[in-house]
Every structure is written in C-alpha cells, then in structure tokens.
Design a protein around this motif. Structure first.
Motif, PDB file in Angstrom:
ATOM      1  N   GLU A  12       0.756  -1.144  -0.053  1.00  0.00           N
ATOM      2  CA  GLU A  12       0.090  -0.033   0.060  1.00  0.00           C
ATOM      3  C   GLU A  12       1.066   1.255   0.076  1.00  0.00           C
ATOM      4  OE1 GLU A  12      -1.567  -2.383   2.572  1.00  0.00           O
ATOM      5  OE2 GLU A  12      -2.200  -3.133   0.697  1.00  0.00           O
ATOM      6  N   ARG A  23      -4.445  12.780  -3.238  1.00  0.00           N
ATOM      7  CA  ARG A  23      -4.559  11.272  -2.847  1.00  0.00           C
ATOM      8  C   ARG A  23      -6.043  10.905  -3.363  1.00  0.00           C
ATOM      9  NH1 ARG A  23      -4.144   9.069   3.378  1.00  0.00           N
ATOM     10  NH2 ARG A  23      -1.741   8.732   3.184  1.00  0.00           N
ATOM     11  N   ASP A  25      -9.297   8.291  -2.515  1.00  0.00           N
ATOM     12  CA  ASP A  25      -9.787   7.204  -1.699  1.00  0.00           C
ATOM     13  C   ASP A  25     -10.345   6.268  -2.784  1.00  0.00           C
ATOM     14  OD1 ASP A  25     -10.810   5.556  -0.041  1.00  0.00           O
ATOM     15  OD2 ASP A  25     -12.519   6.869   0.696  1.00  0.00           O
ATOM     16  N   SER A 478      -2.160   6.804  -5.040  1.00  0.00           N
ATOM     17  CA  SER A 478      -2.832   6.355  -3.808  1.00  0.00           C
ATOM     18  C   SER A 478      -2.848   4.896  -3.920  1.00  0.00           C
ATOM     19  CB  SER A 478      -3.941   6.987  -3.414  1.00  0.00           C
ATOM     20  OG  SER A 478      -4.817   6.375  -2.734  1.00  0.00           O
TER      21      SER A 478
HETATM   22  C1  LIG Z   1      -5.804   1.422   0.968  1.00  0.00           C
HETATM   23  O1  LIG Z   1      -6.546   0.153   0.871  1.00  0.00           O
HETATM   24  C2  LIG Z   1      -6.778  -0.466   2.186  1.00  0.00           C
HETATM   25  C3  LIG Z   1      -7.269  -1.791   1.873  1.00  0.00           C
HETATM   26  O2  LIG Z   1      -6.751  -2.517   0.571  1.00  0.00           O
HETATM   27  C4  LIG Z   1      -7.632   0.351   2.796  1.00  0.00           C
HETATM   28  O3  LIG Z   1      -7.930  -0.237   3.957  1.00  0.00           O
HETATM   29  C5  LIG Z   1      -7.262   1.857   2.850  1.00  0.00           C
HETATM   30  O4  LIG Z   1      -8.228   2.613   3.671  1.00  0.00           O
HETATM   31  C6  LIG Z   1      -6.993   2.409   1.616  1.00  0.00           C
HETATM   32  N1  LIG Z   1      -6.503   3.627   1.698  1.00  0.00           N
HETATM   33  C7  LIG Z   1      -6.723   4.742   0.879  1.00  0.00           C
HETATM   34  C8  LIG Z   1      -5.953   5.922   1.128  1.00  0.00           C
HETATM   35  O5  LIG Z   1      -7.687   4.781   0.013  1.00  0.00           O
END
Ligand SMILES: *[C@@H]1O[C@H](CO)[C@@H](O)[C@H](O)[C@H]1NC(C)=O
Ligand SMILES: *[C@@H]1O[C@H](CO)[C@@H](O)[C@H](O)[C@H]1NC(C)=O
Ligand SMILES: *[C@@H]1O[C@H](CO)[C@@H](O)[C@H](O)[C@H]1NC(C)=O
Ligand SMILES: *[C@@H]1O[C@H](CO)[C@@H](O)[C@H](O)[C@H]1NC(C)=O
Ligand SMILES: *[C@@H]1O[C@H](CO)[C@@H](O)[C@H](O)[C@H]1NC(C)=O
Ligand SMILES: *[C@@H]1O[C@H](CO)[C@@H](O)[C@H](O)[C@H]1NC(C)=O
Length: 554
Positions: A12, A23, A25, A478
């Motif tokens: 990640e 970023r 989401d 991201s």
């Molecule tokens: C990235 O992915 C993980 C699970 O794969 C998730 O828990 C997390 O919230 C994500 N982060 C973002 C910044 O999207």
C-alpha cells in the motif's frame, strides 16, 4: 534525471515522488464509473462450456463433441451424412485482438471435463464423457495461430466426468478429484509406483443419491500451507494429499441446499496478502440450489428458488466457522471471478432450478460485485443487467485488458436456435468494468512491463523482479498495489486454479523517463502461495487497474 527513492514496506505504498501529489480514496465506489456490456461476436461457433485464457492472450473455448453439429462447419471435411458431428468444430481459439475465432480439433468427447495450466503455460485437460472420459489432452499456446489439441496415450485410471482438477506445484502435475461414479482422486502424471486411483471417503459421505450426487465438480483450492481444501455438497475438508490424510474437517455450511453439481454454486479464495505473509486463506462459497431442486425439476417440472446465501470461512485459523451473507438475489450456476481490484464478480446463472438439461429458469441477468473489504451489509453492488441468458454450460473469464469475457449457455443437449425456452447461446460478450472508463485514465498506470534479472525468463518464489509503468505527469497516487492473478480453467461455475496474490513491493523509483515508475516487487515466498506458472500482473492505483502484463513464476 533525478532518481528519487521511496521505500514502501507494504505495497500500500504511497509513492512519494515529487511529481505526484494528492490522494484519492480508492474505496469510494462511485469512483468506478458505469459498467457496460458489449456484444463482440454473434457466433462463436461452439458453446463455451469451458474457457481459459492462455499466456499468449488468446482464449481456448470448447464444448462437448457429442452435441451433434455445432455452428462452425469445418471446410475440409467429407461428411458421413446429416448429423455427422465430425464435420464441425467443437473447440475454437478466440483471438482477443482480432476478435475472431479459429477452429481447433478434439479427438474425443470433452463433455463436463476439467483442466489446469502447468508451470510451462500448457493446459492439461482431463476427462469427459464416453471415449473421452479417461483421456488426457494438452493445449500448448502459440503465437502463430498453429497450435491445436493433442491427446496423449496415457489414460486416467478411471472415468472422470464432472471431476475437478488442480495444479499441484510440488508434483508438477495435477490432481483430478471425483466425477460421476468416481469416489476417488488421482495424479496426472501418475506418481511413480502407485496403484491409483485413491479412494476418497469424503466423496461417499457427501453423496446424495436422489439428487444426482450433489457433490460432483467439487471445489478445490490450494491452501498456502500446501494442503488441499476440498468442498463438496455442503461439507469441506483440508487434505494432505502427500500423506493422503484428512487433516481438518470444517463445519457444514449453513443453508437449506447443496452447493455442488447439480446444485451448482461457486467458490473462490479471496485475494492472498503479503501483509500477513500469505498465512490467512479465506474461502468464499456463493449460491447453489434449494434442497430438493433436482427432484422438483425431474418429477414435477418445478424450478425452486435458488440459494441466496454466501459463506466466508478462514481455513487457516484455529476455529474455522462460516460467516454468512445474503446476496441481492437467489443464484445458481453463477461464475465467480476475482478482479484486479480484489473485488469478486458474480455473473451468469439462474434464479431458479439447478444445473442440467432444461433444469433452470429465470436467468440471473444482473452481475453482482462483491467487495470483500467493505463493511458487512455494504459489500454487494448490483451491476447493469445484460439481455442474454447465460444458463447451463456458460462461462466467464477475466481478460488481460481488464474486461470480462462472457460466453456460452446451452440447456439443450444439441444446438437448437428456435422453439425452446432457452436456445443455444453462441453470442460472445464483454462486460466492461466501471474501472475501465476513460474518466479514470488520469489515475491509470500504463505500459506495464515486467523485467527479470539478467538472463532469466521468470522469477523464482521469494526473489525480486521489476515492474515498470507510466503515469500521466501529475497523477495522484494512492494505494498502489501490484497483484498477480493465476488465470483459471472455467466450466460449470468453477474457476479451477484461480487465485490472486497481492505482492510486496520493496521500493519504487523514477525510471529513465519523467513519467515512468519502476517498482521492485517480491514474488511470493513459496510454491504453495503462488504455484509456478504464468500470472496476469496488474498495477492498481487508487482502485484503477492497468492492463495486465504476464509474469512468469519459475
Ligand atoms: C487502501 O486500501 C486499504 C485496503 O486495501 C484500505 O484499508 C485503505 O483505507 C486504503 N487507503 C486509501 C488511502 O484509500
Ligand atoms: C465519492 O466520491 C464522490 C465524487 O468524488 C463524492 O461525491 C462522494 O461523496 C464520495 N462518496 C463517499 C462515500 O465518500
Ligand atoms: C449481430 O447481429 C445483429 C443482427 O443481425 C447485428 O445488428 C449486429 O451488428 C451483429 N453484431 C456483431 C458484433 O456482429
Ligand atoms: C509443458 O509440459 C507438458 C508436459 O510435460 C508438455 O506436454 C508440453 O509440451 C510442455 N509445454 C511447453 C510449452 O513446453
Ligand atoms: C504505451 O502503451 C500504449 C498503448 O496502451 C502504446 O500506444 C504506446 O506505444 C506505449 N508506449 C510505450 C513507450 O511503450
Ligand atoms: C513467510 O512464509 C514463508 C513460507 O510460505 C516462510 O518461508 C518465511 O519464513 C515467512 N516469512 C516470515 C517473515 O515469516
């Protein structure tokens, strides 16, 4: 050119490259755009009872040879009269780029057979019906459009019709399990000095005589500890195939009905993660037929509503138990595919009845997207419906370009175009996922290239390899993940050998060009996590996947 390094312990990894900022989401499902259906061909010629994507980006499609003339007549053929099925193709290779099929030639009947890719990328295909029921066939992919099926002299020990196959990396061969009247398993190639087949009492125990077994085409998954997970009807075991011992018995899955043929549900292992060193293995089973479905169809022509439940179970834990969820609707004979995003696509099938000739009604036109990482209760999304019914003998596969190829369907025992509730279906469709929309191209990694250490033609388990890709300058980066996907052999709602592994990345740096990123990625640690073979490698940025490149694990 500046070289800017960013270490990313987990994949990640936010790539902290100065050129990239911001970023997104990736968990926001509204980001994913519209899913679309596209008709690719009106006539594939043969029913896609079985389908598999080869590492030269073509798709092997085949039906049974016993359904009489297909809709692909062979040019050079001296017919032995009308109904002579030997003048027709029963297998084709679909060329994805050209959107065309070419005929392949099967020597014996592949009806309800099984298959697995070997480490060298050849497909080992086993069983069928009649003269084909003990046959072993190979399909060796080629780029020149010349390759074809090859049957070998070696036979299976017993007839295997409706059996399942799984590649076993330690053996460099496959295990073939079950089949009608076959309460056993065997290895291909045979393990030396053995008197196969081996009896598997579990298949007797799960057999329901008055439901045509309800335990055919068992679900097989390779656990990362090297044991084999076998699920049939409603029960499952963990099986040490080397010592031929059951090492664990799992609880019965809840729900009033079976999950295996002809109560055909479907099953996947959820993506495996480097985070936990791939120690957690979670199996998911969805849909199936209501108890008594087979008899209701046979005796009364009644199609009972299918099962609506899915179960998830961690098979590597100490206290395995099924956690149940409810799908948006009932489903039987659906396919389950793991998408590059890690989400599960549930597609094809019917809302009532079970598997078999004319045994289902109410086609399930709407695919479901299941997002395993969302909160319980918010995981299912109903996708755009198709107008084409995909009932018995249909299938679906994920293509390296990100689309899902959907084909087949024939609840009739020959090719019938008119006068039946569900004619033989020869149209080929692509389901174009929302993540492919051009609106997301600003996030999408492009030109993914895999590089091995000098002189190598692949990467060994535990070793590193390079993955380079381009991103539009100024791209928001991201949650970059790199996933490897083992392409399955699909038939009868099974996707044999399907698995996805999320890989660890050690570092990322800028490549020679300003918009190029080079990631150093680690191949999974053991052959039981990622068995040797060809995988579709995808870079996913903010939930938006690249096209896949092939990576070979040696
Ligand atoms: C990235 O992915 C993980 C699970 O794969 C998730 O828990 C997390 O919230 C994500 N982060 C973002 C910044 O999207
Ligand atoms: C998802 O993104 C859209 C558009 O960027 C935004 O309108 C919406 O509120 C977001 N939804 C969630 C649940 O974050
Ligand atoms: C399929 O057939 C229909 C009706 O003849 C035609 O309109 C359509 O263009 C064809 N589609 C393809 C992909 O060949
Ligand atoms: C892969 O191995 C099988 C079994 O040994 C063999 O039949 C096949 O030709 C091989 N394929 C390639 C591409 O080397
Ligand atoms: C990148 O991929 C596109 C197609 O996706 C291709 O047209 C282009 O030539 C590729 N660029 C490089 C540098 O490989
Ligand atoms: C990860 O698992 C492999 C076997 O799958 C093992 O050899 C290795 O030691 C493990 N690594 C860690 C850090 O636990």
């Amino acid at each position: 050119m500046d070289r800017i390094r960013a270490s990313c312990k987990s994949l990640e990894c936010l790539v902290l490259v100065l050129l990239f900022f911001g970023r997104v989401d990736c968990r926001n499902s509204t980001i994913s755009g519209q899913w679309k259906w596209k008709l690719l061909l009106n006539n594939t010629g043969v029913v896609a009872m079985h389908m598999a994507v080869t590492h030269d980006n073509n798709v092997v499609i085949f039906d049974q040879t016993g359904a009489g003339p297909s809709r692909y007549r062979l040019r050079k053929c001296r017919t032995h009269g009308p109904g002579d099925s030997s003048c027709y193709a029963h297998s084709v290779e679909y060329n994805v780029l050209k959107n065309k099929v070419r005929a392949l030639h099967l020597a014996t009947d592949t009806w309800c057979s099984s298959g697995s890719f070997l480490r060298n990328g050849s497909l080992l295909q086993t069983g069928g019906n009649g003269l084909g029921s003990r046959r072993v066939r190979y399909y060796r992919p080629c780029a020149n459009g010349q390759c074809d099926w090859m049957e070998v002299k070696r036979r299976l020990s017993v007839r295997r019709w409706y059996s399942s196959s799984l590649y076993l990396p330690g053996e460099n061969g496959v295990i073939v399990v079950g089949g009608q009247g076959a309460f056993s398993y065997e290895f291909v190639p045979k393990s030396s000095g053995s008197s196969e087949p081996y009896n598997l009492p579990f298949l007797h125990r799960t057999y329901e005589r008055d439901s045509k077994g309800n335990n055919l085409y068992p679900f097989l998954h390779l656990s990362t500890d090297g044991n084999l997970f076998i699920f049939a009807n409603r029960d499952s075991i963990l099986f040490d195939y080397k010592r031929r011992k059951v090492v664990k018995r799992f609880p019965t899955i809840p729900g009033h009905g079976g999950r295996s043929y002809p109560s055909t549900g479907s099953s996947v292992i959820l993506p495996l993660n480097h985070d936990d060193n791939f120690t957690k293995v979670e199996v998911m089973v969805c849909g199936g037929a209501a108890r008594g479905s087979y008899q209701a169809v046979q005796q009364h022509g009644r199609y009972l509503p299918a099962l609506r439940s899915c179960g998830r179970m961690v098979i590597t834990g100490n206290q395995p138990r099924w956690r149940m969820e409810t799908m948006p609707g009932p489903r039987v004979m659906s396919d389950m595919l793991i998408l590059p995003t890690g989400d599960i696509l549930i597609i094809n099938g019917a809302k009532r009845g079970c598997a078999g000739w004319d045994s289902a009604s109410h086609p399930a036109f709407e695919p479901y997207l299941y997002r395993p990482d969302h909160k319980a209760g918010e995981r299912f999304q109903v996708l755009k419906p198709t107008k084409i019914a995909r009932l018995y003998h249909s299938s679906a596969v994920l293509l390296p370009d990100g689309r899902v190829l959907v084909a087949g369907g024939n609840p009739n025992n020959e090719y019938i175009s008119h006068g039946v509730a569900h004619p033989t279906e020869l149209r080929l469709q692509a389901l174009v996922p929302g993540y492919m929309t051009a609106r997301l191209d600003h996030l999408r990694p492009k030109n993914v290239t895999v590089t091995y250490s000098q002189g190598a033609n692949g990467v060994a388990n535990g070793n590193v390899f390079g993955v380079s890709f381009r991103l539009r300058l100024g791209t928001e980066l991201s949650n970059l993940t790199v996933v490897a996907y083992a392409p399955p052999f699909t038939t009868h709602s099974l996707s044999m050998n399907q698995r996805m592994v999320r890989l660890a990345c050690l570092s990322t740096e800028m490549g020679g060009e300003a918009d190029t990123v080079v990631a150093t990625v680690v191949a999974p640690p053991s052959i039981y996590v990622a068995p040797p073979g060809f995988y579709m490698l995808t870079v996913v940025n903010g939930g938006v996947p690249s096209r896949s490149a092939w990576v070979r694990i040696l």
